[in-house]
Every structure is written in structure tokens, then in C-alpha cells.
Design a protein around this motif. Structure first.
Motif, PDB file in Angstrom:
ATOM      1  N   UNK A  97      -4.472   8.596  -8.747  1.00  0.00           N
ATOM      2  CA  UNK A  97      -5.280   7.881  -7.658  1.00  0.00           C
ATOM      3  C   UNK A  97      -6.346   7.048  -8.442  1.00  0.00           C
ATOM      4  N   UNK A  98      -7.178   7.590  -9.212  1.00  0.00           N
ATOM      5  CA  UNK A  98      -8.182   6.970 -10.318  1.00  0.00           C
ATOM      6  C   UNK A  98      -7.740   5.957 -10.966  1.00  0.00           C
ATOM      7  N   UNK A 113      -8.231  -4.535   0.669  1.00  0.00           N
ATOM      8  CA  UNK A 113      -9.667  -4.521   0.105  1.00  0.00           C
ATOM      9  C   UNK A 113      -9.671  -3.237  -0.518  1.00  0.00           C
ATOM     10  N   UNK A 114     -10.742  -2.969  -1.346  1.00  0.00           N
ATOM     11  CA  UNK A 114     -10.734  -1.813  -1.899  1.00  0.00           C
ATOM     12  C   UNK A 114     -10.982  -0.611  -0.931  1.00  0.00           C
ATOM     13  N   UNK A 143       0.814  -1.144   0.163  1.00  0.00           N
ATOM     14  CA  UNK A 143      -0.153   0.049   0.116  1.00  0.00           C
ATOM     15  C   UNK A 143       0.662   1.245   0.077  1.00  0.00           C
ATOM     16  N   UNK A 144       1.919   1.282   0.826  1.00  0.00           N
ATOM     17  CA  UNK A 144       2.976   2.273   0.797  1.00  0.00           C
ATOM     18  C   UNK A 144       3.431   2.503  -0.553  1.00  0.00           C
ATOM     19  N   UNK A 168      -8.174   4.378   0.836  1.00  0.00           N
ATOM     20  CA  UNK A 168      -7.664   5.304   1.950  1.00  0.00           C
ATOM     21  C   UNK A 168      -6.018   5.683   1.535  1.00  0.00           C
ATOM     22  N   UNK A 169      -5.461   4.709   0.907  1.00  0.00           N
ATOM     23  CA  UNK A 169      -4.102   4.756   0.220  1.00  0.00           C
ATOM     24  C   UNK A 169      -4.211   5.920  -0.662  1.00  0.00           C
ATOM     25  N   UNK A 170      -5.168   5.865  -1.548  1.00  0.00           N
ATOM     26  CA  UNK A 170      -5.204   6.699  -2.533  1.00  0.00           C
ATOM     27  C   UNK A 170      -5.584   8.450  -2.001  1.00  0.00           C
TER      28      UNK A 170
END
Length: 119
Positions: free
Chosen positions: A102-103, A79-80, A51-52, A85-87
Motif C-alpha cells: 500500500x505504501x 484523488x489521493x 481503484x479495484x 481508502x483503496x489502500x
């Protein structure tokens, strides 16, 4: 770049990376070892590290990073909601360009996650 088929993008990139690895085998071996050491579980689990890496890929605007780290995040069970949240953190750190990437990252994750909505 806007990728519409993330599976095909990874396949094409894998081919290009194979040619590059053949041309610089020592560097490629060192990079592979660094990647395995960096992503291996430690104080942070591998999913968190992916995620990082995905957030960094968004802020760096790296399509290959989005593809590989979204795929790996899905593999490690992200999870989505965790991707979203990462985005959000990447947008906070990288502003408008990170919103666009991010999209793209969400689309990449959706292409690799077995239960994510396709769209």
C-alpha cells in the motif's frame, strides 16, 4: 521490490512488455481486449474499476500492477484520499504485506498525479 522512480519503472516495463507482445501476439491481443472491456465504463465507472485493480495489485504484491493502475487512477481523476481508502481496503483484505505494498501504491500514485504531494 521497492521502486523509487515509478516513471522509469513504467518505461522499462513498457519495453519488456513490447518484447513479450511481439513473441505472443495472439495472447497479447486477447489480454488487451480483456483489459479494455474490463475497465470500460459500465455500471461502475473506469476510475472505480482502476481503484479495484489497484487494490488487487496491492494484495497480489505486483509492482507492475501498482504502477499501471496508479497511473490510470490518476488519469481518471482519482484523488489521493480515494487512493488512501483503496489502500485501506487492500490492507484489510491482505494484512501486513498489503500495508507494505500500500505504501508502494501511494508512492506510485503520487508519481503520476499532477497535484499529489511528492515525497
Amino acid at each position: 521490490m521497492s521502486v523509487s522512480d515509478w516513471q522509469a519503472f513504467i518505461s522499462e516495463t513498457d519495453s519488456r512488455m513490447a518484447a513479450l507482445r511481439a513473441g505472443i501476439p495472439g495472447v497479447a491481443k486477447g489480454f488487451g481486449e480483456t483489459a479494455r472491456a474490463a475497465i470500460g465504463a459500465g455500471a461502475l465507472d473506469s476510475k472505480t474499476k482502476e481503484l479495484i485493480a489497484l487494490a488487487i495489485g496491492i494484495t497480489a504484491r505486483c509492482d507492475g500492477c501498482l504502477a499501471y493502475h496508479a497511473k490510470a487512477a490518476a488519469k481518471y481523476g482519482a484523488s489521493r484520499e480515494e487512493i488512501l481508502e483503496t489502500i485501506g481496503v487492500a490492507v484489510y483484505m491482505g494484512g501486513g504485506p498489503s500495508m507494505i505494498y500500500g505504501a508502494e501504491a501511494l508512492a506510485a500514485f503520487d508519481a503520476f498525479a499532477p497535484s499529489a504531494p511528492q515525497g
